[in-house]
Design a protein around this motif. Structure first.
Motif, mmCIF file in Angstrom:
data_model
loop_
_atom_site.group_PDB
_atom_site.id
_atom_site.type_symbol
_atom_site.label_atom_id
_atom_site.label_comp_id
_atom_site.label_asym_id
_atom_site.label_seq_id
_atom_site.Cartn_x
_atom_site.Cartn_y
_atom_site.Cartn_z
ATOM 1 N N GLY A 250 42.076 53.613 13.361
ATOM 2 C CA GLY A 250 42.091 54.403 14.580
ATOM 3 C C GLY A 250 40.875 55.280 14.768
ATOM 4 N N VAL A 251 39.820 55.048 13.978
ATOM 5 C CA VAL A 251 38.596 55.845 14.083
ATOM 6 C C VAL A 251 37.611 55.120 14.993
ATOM 7 N N LYS A 252 37.024 55.842 15.937
ATOM 8 C CA LYS A 252 36.057 55.235 16.847
ATOM 9 C C LYS A 252 34.796 54.897 16.073
ATOM 10 N N VAL A 253 34.384 53.643 16.131
ATOM 11 C CA VAL A 253 33.292 53.180 15.270
ATOM 12 C C VAL A 253 32.128 52.563 16.031
ATOM 13 N N GLY A 254 32.247 52.381 17.324
ATOM 14 C CA GLY A 254 31.161 51.723 18.036
ATOM 15 C C GLY A 254 31.105 52.142 19.484
ATOM 16 N N LYS A 255 30.033 51.735 20.138
ATOM 17 C CA LYS A 255 29.835 52.062 21.542
ATOM 18 C C LYS A 255 29.892 50.775 22.357
ATOM 19 N N VAL A 256 30.673 50.779 23.412
ATOM 20 C CA VAL A 256 30.783 49.615 24.285
ATOM 21 C C VAL A 256 29.485 49.438 25.061
ATOM 22 N N SER A 257 28.991 48.206 25.127
ATOM 23 C CA SER A 257 27.680 47.946 25.730
ATOM 24 C C SER A 257 27.665 48.133 27.242
ATOM 25 N N HIS A 258 28.780 47.805 27.928
ATOM 26 C CA HIS A 258 28.816 47.933 29.382
ATOM 27 C C HIS A 258 30.269 48.047 29.845
ATOM 28 N N LEU A 259 30.475 48.656 30.995
ATOM 29 C CA LEU A 259 31.822 48.950 31.477
ATOM 30 C C LEU A 259 32.165 48.228 32.775
ATOM 31 N N ARG A 260 31.264 47.387 33.282
ATOM 32 C CA ARG A 260 31.521 46.621 34.497
ATOM 33 C C ARG A 260 31.255 45.146 34.213
ATOM 34 N N ASN A 261 31.954 44.282 34.931
ATOM 35 C CA ASN A 261 31.645 42.862 34.856
ATOM 36 C C ASN A 261 31.817 42.252 36.239
ATOM 37 N N LYS A 262 31.400 41.008 36.377
ATOM 38 C CA LYS A 262 31.504 40.315 37.659
ATOM 39 C C LYS A 262 32.420 39.110 37.536
ATOM 40 N N GLU A 263 33.291 38.980 38.502
ATOM 41 C CA GLU A 263 34.163 37.817 38.596
ATOM 42 C C GLU A 263 33.598 36.924 39.689
ATOM 43 N N HIS A 264 33.213 35.709 39.296
ATOM 44 C CA HIS A 264 32.691 34.759 40.268
ATOM 45 C C HIS A 264 33.832 33.898 40.806
ATOM 46 N N LEU A 265 33.850 33.721 42.104
ATOM 47 C CA LEU A 265 34.842 32.877 42.760
ATOM 48 C C LEU A 265 34.090 31.727 43.414
ATOM 49 N N PHE A 266 34.371 30.519 42.918
ATOM 50 C CA PHE A 266 33.727 29.301 43.420
ATOM 51 C C PHE A 266 34.710 28.583 44.341
ATOM 52 N N VAL A 267 34.300 28.306 45.556
ATOM 53 C CA VAL A 267 35.116 27.570 46.515
ATOM 54 C C VAL A 267 34.474 26.206 46.739
ATOM 55 N N VAL A 268 35.207 25.159 46.389
ATOM 56 C CA VAL A 268 34.654 23.799 46.419
ATOM 57 C C VAL A 268 35.374 22.986 47.496
ATOM 58 N N GLY A 269 34.623 22.495 48.458
ATOM 59 C CA GLY A 269 35.163 21.605 49.472
ATOM 60 C C GLY A 269 34.844 20.167 49.127
ATOM 61 N N ARG A 270 35.893 19.348 49.046
ATOM 62 C CA ARG A 270 35.705 17.958 48.659
ATOM 63 C C ARG A 270 35.870 17.053 49.880
#
Length: 271
Positions: A250-270
């Motif tokens: 339960g001891v904090k041992v590291g630093k998180v590199s980043h706090l945001r991410n991106k979700e990509h949404l791909f729309v494919v028309g066939r």
């Protein structure tokens, strides 16, 4: 897992009756409470014992399968509202989450009128079962397995008292479960096989920029089957990243590199 294909008009009255009976049950402190409230701490014992009593009663009731599925969804959603995790069950919080002190409350789940079809299959087998207007694909991004992330729900639905291991008391079958989507070297081929096999006019594919496949690589795969449009949505990373990195003590041992991410949404028309 719960897969619900029920018609609300046909089953809702019976569902409401069963939920009413379950709400009146006294707690039952047994295997589930011991494993998930004491050996691990996913739920407070007061709620674990109520979950256990309700699930035992459902197992003894010989319900219509559609009614049983909806009742189990209600129980799972109720348990989720009083758990002590960051959203997944790889681990539980060191201290009890504030919501875990609340009393378990069964609610009637949202159920649509009309019949549906639910499949509990490997994704590649599932996409061979028919044709659709739209298919939504949300594969794992990396090494984290969905089964491990939600192992308590797996046990709650199966109600099989499996052998468990580790601090999080995971089912032993979590060790053996293997998916190409969790492999850096196999995921590209797995995605390619799915999108080539599924019979749908439109494909919608969700994938994180933190996954094993980069945006351009996934775009190339999807362009093999149709015209693709992409949007990106910025999100906070998972709750664990917001909290930080801790060791087993339960001891904090590291630093998180980043706090945001991106979700990509791909729309494919066939064609």
């Amino acid at each position: 897992r719960c897969y619900v294909q029920a018609d609300r008009e046909r089953v809702i009255r019976e569902v409401e009756g069963v939920l009413g009976e379950l709400r009146s049950l006294p707690p039952r402190d047994g295997w589930f409470t011991e494993i998930y409230c004491r050996r691990s701490r996913f739920f407070q014992p007061k709620n674990g014992a109520r979950i256990e009593a309700m699930r035992e009663r459902v197992a003894a009731m010989d319900l219509d399968p559609d009614v049983e599925a909806i009742v189990l969804v209600s129980l799972m959603e109720a348990a989720d509202r009083v758990d002590s995790t960051c959203g997944v069950q790889m681990a539980y919080l060191k201290g009890w989450a504030p919501r875990s002190f609340n009393d378990l409350e069964l609610r009637v789940p949202d159920v649509l009128n009309g019949e549906g079809r639910a499949l509990a299959l490997d994704a590649l087998d599932a996409v061979r079962q028919g044709e659709w207007d739209v298919a939504y694909l949300d594969p794992p991004y990396n090494q984290h397995k969905y089964r491990n992330n939600y192992h308590v729900w797996e046990t709650l639905v199966r109600w099989d008292e499996p052998e468990v291991y580790g601090t999080a008391q995971k089912r032993v079958d979590c060790r053996d479960y293997d998916s190409a989507f969790n492999s850096r070297h196999r995921i590209a081929d797995a995605v390619r096989r799915i999108v080539r096999t599924v019979r749908a006019r439109w494909l919608i594919v969700s994938f994180s920029n933190e996954g094993y496949l980069g945006r351009d690589e996934l775009l190339s795969i999807l362009r093999e089957v149709g015209e693709v449009r992409v949007t990106a949505h910025d999100y906070k990373r998972y709750v664990g990243a917001q909290i930080g990195i801790f060791n087993p003590s339960g001891v904090k041992v590291g630093k998180v590199s980043h706090l945001r991410n991106k979700e990509h949404l791909f729309v494919v028309g066939r064609a």
